[in-house]
Design an enzyme around this catalytic site. Structure first.
Site, PDB file in Angstrom:
ATOM      1  N   PRO A  58      41.676  47.598  37.020  1.00 49.68           N
ATOM      2  CA  PRO A  58      40.901  48.856  37.447  1.00 49.68           C
ATOM      3  C   PRO A  58      41.696  49.653  38.214  1.00 49.68           C
ATOM      4  O   PRO A  58      41.018  50.809  38.564  1.00 49.68           O
ATOM      5  CB  PRO A  58      39.868  47.968  38.673  1.00 49.68           C
ATOM      6  CG  PRO A  58      40.541  46.825  38.969  1.00 49.68           C
ATOM      7  CD  PRO A  58      41.687  46.425  37.606  1.00 49.68           C
ATOM      8  N   CYS A  59      43.045  49.424  38.809  1.00 56.80           N
ATOM      9  CA  CYS A  59      43.657  50.693  39.586  1.00 56.80           C
ATOM     10  C   CYS A  59      43.630  52.014  39.004  1.00 56.80           C
ATOM     11  O   CYS A  59      43.903  52.693  39.861  1.00 56.80           O
ATOM     12  CB  CYS A  59      44.684  49.956  40.246  1.00 56.80           C
ATOM     13  SG  CYS A  59      46.123  49.519  39.067  1.00 56.80           S
TER      14      CYS A  59
END
Lengths: 284, 213
Positions: free
Chosen positions: B165-166
């Site tokens: 998700p970053c």
């Protein structure tokens, strides 16, 4: 040493706490699973495991020892088990011990397997790179909580590498030269934005509890370990005038519930920068 | 808990509820699940596909196209419109499960998925990598550990693959800015899933886009 400081409230040099956490060890006895096919008897293998590391990072010698008595064709991915529970290599060793075995006598007895990898329960660990990727992913997530990822993103790749090499090679100074930056916060604040923590219990279906929690209250008071538990895991605490049912354990000790969470985060986090907290039944 | 960001857990749950409402209208199969001991939940969907690597060739084209067709579409093609010139021996049906969870650390949704053959044998990470759509492969080749990795599902505790998700904020910011510019509200989950889903074989029917959020 940490025991005395945190249970009596006596001030101790904070740096000593960091060292005591880093150098914590668990005496372990590895035994080959009885159904593995061997060419001769496999002797158990004894090892002091670092609490802050990961099983697949520190058991090369264990693997070599047992593979000596096995045929190549009977060997596939190694995995470990304690009393029927497959051990998650991606959890720090100290967490696994506190959660599953702290009420039993030492040494910690772990069974070693080379076949029938439990696909539904365990992540694969194909290489040291996989451990590094997992470790760095946790460090980054912790910094997302503490600093909106600003500190970790400002670091160069070589600094990230140094964190990993420090852990892999058991180099406290090398690790903390970089990690200290992840433990800083702006002068005008009283702590991190949110505290990276995970609370584990064997009695729930969910593997852990993780929520947003600030180290400082609106009025500027520092939140304590007790405040955290009251908010996210009230069942862990004893009722007002009831009997204490559980132990709240980090690195093999029970910190006083009055301990500020910010201090715990700075001093009792694992190298991945998370506080991994075990809730276990009070031993009788 | 704290919700000073624009995409907190409640917002996530709201957009998922809207998304599922439309899914139910078109029988797209998405459901909401909660775990016994907490209020947080996630969306999930199960789908069946041909194993990545099945080659299907149309007459007149010399190039082999690697596709990941839903089984129903593959079977609907009339026999005289295409010619199977080559298939991998024993091409099989794969069951994919997609879960959409909320990450409180990154305050974005996260896509978890796992795949297995019908007999229960799971697909390995390298099989998943091989099945990734061509246009995402170059990024993956550079930094394989950054994009799709095997991780523990935070509610089920079982191994799943995860799209990391970053980088989500990086690609979602232009989408949200644009919707503000043209003054048209957008369902964050619909937009996000339409971007990340196709990377791993999950496609959204266009009707989701026409639903007001």
């Amino acid at each position: 040493p940490i025991c005395t400081a945190l249970t009596t409230g006596r001030m101790t040099d904070d740096k000593d706490v960091l060292r005591d956490v880093w150098f914590g060890r668990i005496p372990t006895c590895f035994t080959l699973y009885q159904d593995e096919i061997t060419e001769r008897e496999a002797e158990p293998y004894y090892l002091l495991l670092p609490r802050v590391s990961y099983l697949t990072l520190v058991t090369d010698k264990v693997k070599k020892h047992f593979q000596k008595v096995m045929r190549q064709e009977d060997i596939s991915e190694i995995w470990f088990e304690y009393e029927g529970t497959p051990l998650k290599w991606h959890y720090p060793i100290g967490l696994l011990f506190d959660l599953l075995a702290s009420s039993s006598a030492l040494p910690w007895n772990i069974i070693v397997h080379f076949k029938s990898f439990p696909e539904k329960d365990l992540l694969h660990c194909p290489s040291k790179d996989a451990i590094e990727a997992h470790f760095m992913s946790c460090v980054k997530e912790a910094d997302a909580l503490k600093h909106k990822s600003q500190v970790i993103n400002e670091m160069q790749k070589k600094d990230h590498k140094q964190l990993w090499m420090g852990l892999q090679n058991d180099r406290f100074d090398q690790f903390w030269a970089i990690n200290r930056k992840l433990m800083e916060y702006p002068a005008e604040e009283n702590g991190f934005r949110y505290i990276p923590f995970r609370i584990y219990q064997t009695t729930t279906e969910r593997p852990f509890i993780q929520k947003l929690f600030r180290p400082v209250a609106a009025d500027g008071q520092l939140h304590t370990l007790g405040d955290l538990l009251k908010e996210v895991c009230p069942s862990a605490l004893a009722p007002e005038d009831g009997e204490k049912k559980n132990q709240v354990m980090i690195h093999g000790i029970e910190p006083m519930l009055e301990t500020p969470l910010q201090w715990l985060s700075e001093h009792l986090s694992y190298p991945d920068n998370f506080l991994h907290i075990s809730i276990i039944p009070q031993p009788t | 808990m704290e919700e000073d960001e624009f995409f907190g857990e409640k917002t996530f749950q709201h957009f998922c509820a809207e998304f599922i409402k439309h899914s139910q209208q078109i029988s797209d199969g998405w459901e909401w699940r909660t775990s016994k001991d907490c209020s947080e939940g996630y969306m999930c969907k199960t789908q069946f596909q041909m194993k990545p690597g099945t080659l299907v060739s149309h007459p007149g084209t010399s190039a082999h196209v690697q596709t990941c067709l839903p089984v129903e579409e593959a079977l609907e093609l009339p026999p005289d419109d295409f010619e199977v010139t080559e298939t991998t021996a024993g091409s099989e049906v794969v069951k994919y499960e997609y879960h959409v969870l909320y990450s409180c650390s990154y305050q974005v949704p996260v896509l978890y998925f796992r795949a297995s053959f019908l007999d229960g044998r799971p697909l390995a990470l390298k099989d998943i990598w091989e099945g990734i759509h061509e246009c995402y492969k170059s990024q993956l080749l550079q930094e394989p550990w950054d994009t799709i990795t095997q991780q523990e599902h935070p509610v089920l505790g079982q191994p799943f693959f995860v799209l990391h998700p970053c980088k989500t904020n990086e690609f979602m910011t232009p989408v949200l800015e644009n919707s503000r510019k043209i003054n048209r509200s957008v369902n964050y989950i619909t937009s996000w899933l339409s971007i990340v889903g196709p990377v791993v074989g999950l496609n959204l029917p266009l009707s989701y886009a026409r639903t007001a959020s």
